[in-house]
Design a protein around this motif. Structure first.
Motif, mmCIF file in Angstrom:
data_model
loop_
_atom_site.group_PDB
_atom_site.id
_atom_site.type_symbol
_atom_site.label_atom_id
_atom_site.label_comp_id
_atom_site.label_asym_id
_atom_site.label_seq_id
_atom_site.Cartn_x
_atom_site.Cartn_y
_atom_site.Cartn_z
ATOM 1 N N VAL A 44 -2.464 -13.822 -0.748
ATOM 2 C CA VAL A 44 -1.199 -14.447 -0.363
ATOM 3 C C VAL A 44 -1.406 -15.355 0.842
ATOM 4 O O VAL A 44 -0.835 -16.457 0.919
ATOM 5 C CB VAL A 44 -0.138 -13.355 -0.073
ATOM 6 N N ARG A 45 -2.222 -14.932 1.782
ATOM 7 C CA ARG A 45 -2.518 -15.802 2.945
ATOM 8 C C ARG A 45 -3.230 -17.071 2.498
ATOM 9 O O ARG A 45 -2.933 -18.171 2.979
ATOM 10 C CB ARG A 45 -3.352 -15.039 3.971
ATOM 11 N N LEU A 46 -4.157 -16.946 1.562
ATOM 12 C CA LEU A 46 -4.861 -18.121 1.048
ATOM 13 C C LEU A 46 -3.909 -19.064 0.311
ATOM 14 O O LEU A 46 -4.104 -20.293 0.327
ATOM 15 C CB LEU A 46 -5.981 -17.686 0.101
ATOM 16 N N ALA A 47 -2.890 -18.484 -0.331
ATOM 17 C CA ALA A 47 -1.965 -19.299 -1.121
ATOM 18 C C ALA A 47 -1.186 -20.291 -0.276
ATOM 19 O O ALA A 47 -0.641 -21.275 -0.797
ATOM 20 C CB ALA A 47 -0.996 -18.395 -1.878
ATOM 21 N N ARG A 106 0.849 -1.202 0.000
ATOM 22 C CA ARG A 106 0.000 0.000 0.000
ATOM 23 C C ARG A 106 0.885 1.253 0.000
ATOM 24 O O ARG A 106 0.634 2.203 -0.739
ATOM 25 C CB ARG A 106 -0.910 0.003 1.220
ATOM 26 N N GLY A 107 1.926 1.257 0.814
ATOM 27 C CA GLY A 107 2.804 2.428 0.896
ATOM 28 C C GLY A 107 3.543 2.705 -0.394
ATOM 29 O O GLY A 107 3.673 3.864 -0.821
ATOM 30 N N VAL A 108 4.041 1.653 -1.044
ATOM 31 C CA VAL A 108 4.799 1.840 -2.285
ATOM 32 C C VAL A 108 3.882 2.254 -3.430
ATOM 33 O O VAL A 108 4.219 3.131 -4.228
ATOM 34 C CB VAL A 108 5.587 0.559 -2.630
ATOM 35 N N TRP A 109 2.718 1.641 -3.527
ATOM 36 C CA TRP A 109 1.766 2.060 -4.564
ATOM 37 C C TRP A 109 1.311 3.507 -4.329
ATOM 38 O O TRP A 109 1.214 4.293 -5.269
ATOM 39 C CB TRP A 109 0.568 1.121 -4.584
ATOM 40 N N ALA A 110 1.038 3.871 -3.083
ATOM 41 C CA ALA A 110 0.613 5.239 -2.781
ATOM 42 C C ALA A 110 1.721 6.237 -3.101
ATOM 43 O O ALA A 110 1.451 7.340 -3.583
ATOM 44 C CB ALA A 110 0.200 5.349 -1.314
ATOM 45 N N ALA A 111 2.959 5.854 -2.843
ATOM 46 C CA ALA A 111 4.090 6.741 -3.144
ATOM 47 C C ALA A 111 4.190 7.027 -4.633
ATOM 48 O O ALA A 111 4.602 8.120 -5.043
ATOM 49 C CB ALA A 111 5.388 6.117 -2.628
ATOM 50 N N SER A 112 3.803 6.069 -5.455
ATOM 51 C CA SER A 112 3.856 6.292 -6.901
ATOM 52 C C SER A 112 2.854 7.355 -7.327
ATOM 53 O O SER A 112 3.125 8.168 -8.215
ATOM 54 C CB SER A 112 3.618 4.990 -7.672
ATOM 55 N N GLY A 128 -6.651 -2.782 -3.340
ATOM 56 C CA GLY A 128 -5.808 -3.733 -4.054
ATOM 57 C C GLY A 128 -4.743 -4.334 -3.157
ATOM 58 O O GLY A 128 -4.477 -5.548 -3.213
ATOM 59 N N ALA A 129 -4.127 -3.512 -2.305
ATOM 60 C CA ALA A 129 -3.097 -4.021 -1.394
ATOM 61 C C ALA A 129 -3.706 -5.003 -0.394
ATOM 62 O O ALA A 129 -3.113 -6.050 -0.095
ATOM 63 C CB ALA A 129 -2.419 -2.860 -0.666
ATOM 64 N N ALA A 130 -4.889 -4.673 0.116
ATOM 65 C CA ALA A 130 -5.558 -5.589 1.053
ATOM 66 C C ALA A 130 -5.916 -6.901 0.370
ATOM 67 O O ALA A 130 -5.778 -7.980 0.958
ATOM 68 C CB ALA A 130 -6.812 -4.916 1.619
ATOM 69 N N LEU A 131 -6.364 -6.813 -0.877
ATOM 70 C CA LEU A 131 -6.726 -8.024 -1.617
ATOM 71 C C LEU A 131 -5.502 -8.906 -1.852
ATOM 72 O O LEU A 131 -5.565 -10.131 -1.690
ATOM 73 C CB LEU A 131 -7.366 -7.641 -2.949
ATOM 74 N N VAL A 132 -4.378 -8.295 -2.223
ATOM 75 C CA VAL A 132 -3.148 -9.062 -2.414
ATOM 76 C C VAL A 132 -2.764 -9.773 -1.117
ATOM 77 O O VAL A 132 -2.402 -10.956 -1.123
ATOM 78 C CB VAL A 132 -2.003 -8.150 -2.898
#
Length: 230
Positions: free
Chosen positions: A196-199, A87-93, A188-192
C-alpha cells in the motif's frame, strides 16, 4: 403472520442445538433428524423452522462471523496503521474459528460444490458475508494509511478475499496453536502494508491500476450481485 413466542423459542433452541452439533460432531453427522431428536422436537417441526441442513450451516456462519466481529472490536477501536489493524482482524478470525477446526475440511468440501448455498459467494451466505466484509471496510476506513482513492475503494474486497485464502490455509494447518497460520497473518499483514505504501508512488500507479482491474474482472461475484454486473 408473526411468529409466536413459543415458535421463536423453538427456533432459537434448534439453532443452538445445531450449532453445538456442527461444532462437536461435524457436518455429516449433524442431520436434520439428529438435530430434531437432540432438541426434543419432531423432524417435521425442525424442517418448519429450517428448510435444510444448509440453512443450519448458515446459522453457524453467522455465529462465527459475530464472534469474529466481537474479537476484532478492540483492534478496530484502537486506531493504528493498516498493518496493525489487518493483523489484528486476521488473527481474531483464527481464534474465532478455532472450535471448528476439526471439521474445517468437511465444511470446505461442502462450500466448494458448484451451486452450494454454503459457498461464501452464494446468495444464502449474504448476511454472514456482509458481516465479514464490513470488518475489512472498517480496517481500511479507520487506518492511518494514506491511500489513493482508487485503491481505497477496492481494498476492503481484496482483504476479504485474502481472508478467505487464509481461512483455507488454516483449515489444513496442523501446527500447534495454528502457528503457521499466525506467521502467515503476521507476514501477510506486513506485506499488505508495504504494498500500500508503494502504491502511493507515481511509478507504481499503472501497476496498481492493472492489478485492481484484473481482480475486478476475475473476482467471483456473489449470486445476488450477478444481475447488477451483467
Amino acid at each position: 403472520m408473526s411468529a409466536t413466542p413459543k415458535s421463536e423459542r423453538t427456533r432459537a433452541h434448534l439453532r443452538e442445538v445445531a450449532i453445538r452439533m456442527l461444532r462437536d460432531v461435524g457436518y455429516e453427522r449433524t442431520t436434520m433428524r439428529a438435530v430434531a431428536a437432540e432438541a426434543g422436537v419432531s423432524t417435521g417441526n425442525a424442517y418448519y423452522h429450517f428448510p435444510s441442513k444448509d440453512a443450519l450451516v448458515q446459522e453457524l456462519y453467522l455465529e462465527v462471523q459475530r464472534e469474529h466481529a466481537e474479537r476484532s472490536a478492540p483492534v478496530l477501536a484502537a486506531g493504528g496503521s493498516l498493518t496493525e489493524r489487518l493483523r489484528g482482524v486476521w488473527a481474531a478470525s483464527v481464534d474465532a474459528f478455532a472450535p471448528f477446526h476439526a471439521f474445517g475440511a468437511e465444511f470446505v468440501s461442502v462450500a466448494i460444490r458448484p451451486g452450494s448455498d454454503a459457498s461464501p459467494f452464494s446468495a444464502a451466505s449474504a448476511a454472514s458475508r456482509d458481516l465479514s466484509r464490513a470488518l475489512f471496510e472498517e480496517v481500511v476506513a479507520g487506518s492511518s494509511a494514506r491511500l489513493p482513492e482508487r485503491l481505497r475503494a477496492r481494498l476492503p474486497e481484496l482483504l476479504w478475499l485474502a481472508h478467505l485464502g487464509i481461512t483455507l490455509f488454516w483449515v489444513y494447518d496442523t501446527s500447534p496453536g495454528f502457528a503457521r497460520t499466525r506467521r502467515l497473518v503476521d507476514g501477510g499483514a506486513a506485506l499488505v502494508g508495504s504494498l500500500v505504501r508503494l502504491a502511493r508512488l507515481p511509478v507504481a500507479r499503472g501497476v496498481v491500476d492493472d492489478v485492481l482491474r484484473l481482480v475486478r474482472d476475475v473476482s467471483p461475484a456473489p449470486t445476488s450481485d450477478r444481475g447488477a454486473r451483467a
